[in-house]
Design a protein around this motif. Structure first.
Motif: not given
Length: 449
Positions: A126, A152, A388
């Motif tokens: 990432c 994400f 995330l």
């Protein structure tokens, strides 16, 4: 086309979306359907060419029984499956499926909502700015490419996105040992009615399902299963080895007459699932054990006389590897106390089901029907990365607690909450790790405490 720099290389950015789900497995596919249902533009990155993960690629069917009412997306998947095949055995609360149909159903549910799927695509790394992920790097048939998103979902089961982003993780029990690996397979050409008649004639009480289209067989040494003498005979006559007798279980496959899926062999002496060399060793060992079982069964078990190896799983059955350390770490005390949380976004009732390599004794208290614990939103998010969220067996928990929450119905509901969170975070311009999970609880219809 836009590009992004990655270690001195300019990679093409082939997608820019609201939400990227890395891993199209049990939790990932559900997260994608959930996010798409909230009008979030979503991309699924899948390393194989089949959605469903462990359910389809590791041949793990059926879904284990639960008395917790599944959330909307879980029910949607089962309803769509029911249009294709019969999933209800009429006796248990298992959800039966065959892998090809499930993979198709998940794909349709995503694409008909406008979702994108990138198959045969392996997550590499990432790219971050401060505490946010901006892009992910993916290895494809075209080489390295990138994709950009606002949120994400790490649905990789091995927490690979989280780990590369700098999220702390843990693994295994107090000795660092992970749960048992399985290598499942399917056999065809089985006379299920003859098998069923033989098993029931031996007064086996393990399978109480009355519907003749559904059947299950099992053999665990010392548990009184009627198949144990046959396995002992096969061992004495050289068809099997002692390690083949550790655990044996098989289920019929709806829509596939004469086919059973085997929840075995359990691979011996592999104590860590986080070592790629040991996973490869497990494949080799498992394939050797499968060959012995598929030669033994036609010789010893009525109904299997004309059976044959139909296919092997394309993915190992990994029950536990890495687990993130999130804002809240679930423990076995949450199980014992039937924990409730203001930000509870999913419920579980499966027992602490540890498949231990070393046969260690683990207390396995089981719930009565209607009892459950809740999983808090904080176990899905971290302090380190603001955009995330984690969905799958690798959420924040202890080794023992993970052995309960890892089953497919629970993981699906976790995935739905993750997808809903991504859509809400985008719509309201709030970080995933700052979002109040009580809002999601309300949207999921789980009521107030």
């Amino acid at each position: 086309m836009n590009t992004v720099s990655f270690f001195g290389r300019e990679l093409p950015v082939i997608y820019e979306v609201d939400c990227i789900v890395v891993g199209g497995g049990t939790a990932g596919a559900t997260a994608a359907i959930s996010a798409l249902s909230e009008q979030a533009k979503t991309l699924v990155i899948e390393k194989t060419i089949s959605l469903g993960g462990t359910q389809t690629n590791a041949l793990v069917s059926p879904m284990m029984p639960t008395y917790v009412k599944g959330q909307r997306v879980n029910r949607l998947i089962i309803e769509r499956l029911n249009k294709e095949i019969e999933t209800n055995d009429g006796t248990t609360t298992c959800s039966w499926f065959n892998t090809e149909t499930l993979s198709f159903v998940l794909e349709v549910l995503i694409t008909e909502r406008g979702g994108h799927i990138l198959y045969d695509a392996n997550y590499v790394d990432c790219i971050k700015e401060d505490n946010r992920i901006t892009h992910i790097v993916i290895n494809t048939c075209a080489g390295l490419i990138a994709a950009k998103a606002k949120t994400f979902v790490d649905a990789t089961a091995d927490a690979i996105v989280s780990r590369t982003a700098g999220v702390p993780v843990t693994s295994g029990n107090e000795d660092g040992q992970n749960q048992q690996i399985s290598f499942r397979f399917e056999m065809g050409g089985i006379d299920i009615s003859a098998l069923r008649a033989f098993i029931l004639s031996q007064h086996e009480t393990f399978c109480q399902i009355e519907n003749p289209n559904f059947f299950e067989i099992a053999m665990v040494p010392g548990k009184g299963h009627v198949l144990e003498p046959l396995f002992r005979k096969g061992l004495a006559e050289g068809y099997l080895k002692e390690e083949d007798l550790r655990y044996f279980q098989a289920f019929t496959q709806p829509g596939k007459p004469g086919v059973m899926s085997f929840n075995c062999p359990h691979i011996p002496d592999i104590y860590q699932t986080t070592d790629p060399r040991l996973r490869s060793k497990a494949v080799i060992k498992g394939r050797e054990m499968i060959r012995r079982l598929t030669k033994f069964l036609p010789q010893y078990l009525p109904g299997f006389e004309n059976s044959y190896l139909l296919k092997e799983a394309t993915q190992l059955g990994i029950r536990e590897s890495y687990r993130i350390i999130g804002q809240y770490v679930m423990t076995e005390h949450d199980y014992i106390n039937r924990a409730r949380f203001q930000d509870g976004i999913a419920r579980g009732d499966w027992y602490i089901d540890v498949h231990s390599v070393t046969k260690e004794h683990v207390e396995k208290p089981k719930f009565s029907r209607g009892e459950y614990y809740e999983i808090p939103y904080r176990a899905l998010v971290t302090e380190q990365i603001s955009n995330l969220i984690v969905a799958g067996r690798h959420i924040s928990s202890t080794f023992l607690m993970q052995a309960s929450l890892r089953i497919q119905p629970t993981v699906r509901d976790i995935g739905e909450a993750a997808g809903l969170a991504c859509a809400y975070a985008i719509k309201h311009d709030i970080a995933l790790n700052k979002l109040n999970g009580a809002i999601l609880r309300s949207q999921l219809g789980m009521g107030e405490l």
